[in-house]
Design an enzyme around this catalytic site. Structure first.
Site, short mmCIF file in Angstrom:
data_model
loop_
_atom_site.label_atom_id
_atom_site.label_comp_id
_atom_site.label_asym_id
_atom_site.label_seq_id
_atom_site.Cartn_x
_atom_site.Cartn_y
_atom_site.Cartn_z
N LYS A 61 0.82 -1.21 0.00
CA LYS A 61 0.00 0.00 0.00
C LYS A 61 0.86 1.27 0.00
CE LYS A 61 -3.86 -2.24 2.29
NZ LYS A 61 -4.62 -2.41 3.54
N HIS A 110 0.55 -6.98 17.68
CA HIS A 110 -0.43 -8.06 17.60
C HIS A 110 -1.04 -8.32 18.96
CE1 HIS A 110 2.84 -10.57 19.15
NE2 HIS A 110 3.55 -10.22 18.12
#
Length: 125
Positions: A61, A110
C-alpha cells in the site's frame, strides 16, 4: 519527504484457515523460509504469520503504484535489539532503487486475534 504510508490488519484465524486449507503451498507462496521457520518457533505461529502478512500488505500500500510485488520479495527480519525491519528481495529490491535513498519504517503489533502493521517509506536527503 514521505513517498507512501500503508497500514493493514489481519485476523489470525484467516491465516490459520489458509494454512489448514492450503498448507505448505500457501506458506511458500506468501512467506520466505526464514519467516516460516521463525513463526513456527513461537507458541502461536499463526499470530506471527498474521503480523508478517499485514506488514507485507502495508508495504504494498505504501509502495509506488503500478508494479506487481511478489509477497516473498518482502521479508520481515529483526535487528539485534529485536525491532522489526522490512528487507526487500528480488525484483522489488531493484524497483525500489527508483526511490533513491529511501528508508522504510516498519511498526508491528499483535493481540490474540489480530496482527497490524504500519509502513512509511521516506526519502532521506
Amino acid at each position: 519527504m514521505i513517498h507512501g504510508i500503508g497500514i493493514d490488519i489481519v485476523q489470525t484465524a484467516r491465516i490459520r484457515s489458509a494454512v489448514e486449507r492450503w498448507g505448505q503451498r500457501f506458506l511458500k507462496r506468501v512467506f520466505t523460509p526464514d519467516e516460516i521457520s521463525y513463526a513456527y518457533q513461537k507458541a502461536d505461529p499463526f499470530l506471527s504469520l498474521a503480523v508478517r502478512f499485514a506488514a507485507k500488505e502495508a508495504f504494498i500500500k505504501a509502495s509506488p503504484k503500478g508494479q506487481t510485488i511478489p509477497l516473498t520479495d518482502i521479508e520481515i527480519v529483526h535487528c539485534v535489539n529485536g525491532s522489526p525491519l522490512l528487507h526487500l528481495r528480488g525484483k522489488t529490491k531493484t524497483n525500489m532503487g527508483d526511490v533513491h535513498g529511501s528508508t522504510i519504517h516498519l511498526s508491528l503489533s499483535h493481540e490474540k486475534e489480530y496482527g497490524v502493521a504500519c509502513v512509511v517509506i521516506e526519502d532521506r536527503p
